[in-house]
Design an enzyme around this catalytic site. Structure first.
Site, PDB file in Angstrom:
ATOM      1  N   SER A  95     -19.871  35.371   7.093  1.00 38.45           N
ATOM      2  CA  SER A  95     -19.670  34.120   6.362  1.00 38.45           C
ATOM      3  C   SER A  95     -20.815  33.775   5.407  1.00 38.45           C
ATOM      4  CB  SER A  95     -19.428  32.973   7.344  1.00 38.45           C
ATOM      5  OG  SER A  95     -18.180  33.137   7.991  1.00 38.45           O
ATOM      6  N   LYS A 122     -12.932  24.347  17.325  1.00 34.11           N
ATOM      7  CA  LYS A 122     -12.033  23.878  16.267  1.00 34.11           C
ATOM      8  C   LYS A 122     -11.242  22.629  16.664  1.00 34.11           C
ATOM      9  CE  LYS A 122     -11.462  28.313  13.899  1.00 34.11           C
ATOM     10  NZ  LYS A 122     -10.501  29.287  13.326  1.00 34.11           N
ATOM     11  N   ASN A 159     -11.350  23.665  10.816  1.00 33.06           N
ATOM     12  CA  ASN A 159     -12.378  24.690  10.622  1.00 33.06           C
ATOM     13  C   ASN A 159     -13.279  24.386   9.426  1.00 33.06           C
ATOM     14  OD1 ASN A 159     -10.752  25.422   8.388  1.00 33.06           O
ATOM     15  ND2 ASN A 159     -11.299  27.584   8.625  1.00 33.06           N
TER      16      ASN A 159
END
Length: 408
Positions: free
Chosen positions: A15, A56, A77
């Protein structure tokens, strides 16, 4: 802007790299224990964060507003801290999965689609597929439709795996046998490490369209970046980042006759790309505690091949390596999926008269031309590309790099 990823055990995440391509903002990993989540979401020093498992759903009570998609999914998210301090929650996994389906070219409208798994990712896939017009059946371990009564769904047209079965480091296993589904038209797997799970390798072998989850990862990050920055990002960026990551993550696997230059070319490739060179023969010697000639002399070729497969199993499941294989690795069909799951396989071709034999047991005990004649179809069956290695080594390296860049 301070952005990042909230999770419990994040390990190695792509990420930060993806968001580095998407915008000019910091992106760090926030590993928090369950009891720390509430305070971090409310008071953490961030402009926007992504949220991954297992939080989440846990973050929702701390948010001031949810997007329609987040409400529909029942999970968040992406969180943005607005200028007035309020927290807005969204779910970009829905966009990511929908984009993956479209990217794959697999038709799901009016098709029976089996979704393997019943967790959060399954929930995303099911809602997206239903909105795309699919007839969805969830397969779980203990639900009405489970792995013991799959025969009732032999008419399925598409299978989507949302379970971790086959994910690194436990590669080489599949949640289902695709041969049980004679009407299958395509397979999706949200796993992206390895690039080809056993499920996708099986789909490839059957000639079925298939796609892993890397595109979904990039696509959901793209939409998250839009919420972080407040600016639209063209969807073409997904393709560009996906390509970069695919090339970076895949192994470069070199095969060919003993003495054809795999170690030399491998070392040059590793240096040019800043990668690690993994020599399968060296891995065998390290594991066996004896030289390859000693293994052949004392234990025989069959034992050597077992050592070789063990070495390739460990190397092949890793990512971003340059792997130099032994000349006979192609004689064992079992080695193909081990190397292919994360790699592009390059066959280095060199004139027989230029091949050395010293220190190579099989090359010394067999006429080289006979050995090559037997192995040639095996090299061809393993290889994604063949490369001439009779000229300067630099030219061979350039040829491999060009092929790699054009074929992630």
């Amino acid at each position: 802007m301070n952005c990042g990823l909230l999770g419990r055990k994040l390990g190695h995440s792509y990420s930060p790299q993806i968001h580095g391509y998407l915008g000019d903002y910091s992106y760090v990993l926030f590993e928090k224990e369950p009891e720390e989540v509430g305070d971090f979401v409310r008071n953490g020093d961030f402009t926007g964060i992504n949220v991954t498992i297992p939080y989440k759903k846990d973050v929702i009570p701390y948010l001031d507003e949810l997007s329609p998609t987040a409400k529909k999914m029942g999970s968040v998210n992406t969180i943005v801290r607005r200028k007035d301090g309020t927290l807005f929650g969204h779910n970009t996994d829905y966009f990511g999965f929908t984009s993956l389906v479209k990217r794959s070219g697999i038709r799901v409208e009016n098709k029976k689609v089996l979704v393997l798994g019943s967790g959060g990712t399954s929930n995303t896939a099911v809602k997206a597929l239903c909105d795309l017009g699919a007839q969805v059946v969830i397969i779980s371990r203990s639900g009405e439709n489970n792995y013991h009564n799959l025969s009732r769904h032999a008419d399925a047209a598409v299978i989507v795996n949302t379970t971790p079965v086959g994910m690194f480091p436990n590669t080489g296993v599949s949640p289902v046998d695709l041969k049980d589904f004679p009407h299958l038209e395509g397979v999706l797997d949200v796993i992206y490490n390895p690039a080809k799970t056993q499920l996708l390798l099986d789909a490839e072998k059957l000639g079925l369209p298939h796609e892993n989850g890397l595109w979904m990862l990039v696509a959901q990050a793209k939409e998250s970046a839009e919420y972080f920055t407040g600016a639209a990002i063209d969807d073409s960026v997904i393709e560009a980042i996906h390509h970069k990551l695919s090339v970076q993550m895949q192994n470069i696997v070199l095969t060919g006759m003993p003495g054809c230059g795999k170690s030399t070319i491998g070392a040059m490739l590793a240096k040019a790309l800043g990668r690690k060179l993994a020599d399968a023969d060296e891995a065998i010697v390290h594991s066996a505690g004896k030289s390859i000639p000693e293994i052949f002399a004392g234990d025989g070729e069959a034992v050597f091949r077992d050592w070789e497969t063990k070495a390739l199993a460990e190397l092949g499941k890793q990512s971003g390596l340059v792997i130099a294989t032994g000349g006979g690795a192609v004689t064992q069909e079992r080695n193909y999926p081990l190397l292919h799951q994360n790699g592009s396989i390059f066959w280095l071709q060199r004139d027989i008269d230029l091949l050395p034999t010293e220190g190579r047991p099989l090359s010394q005990s067999n006429p080289l031309r006979d050995l090559y004649a037997r192995r040639k179809p095996m090299y061809g069956a393993f290889a994604d590309f063949s490369v001439d290695n009779n000229g300067p080594a630099e030219d061979t390296v350039k040829a491999i790099l060009a092929l790699l860049e054009g074929n992630p």
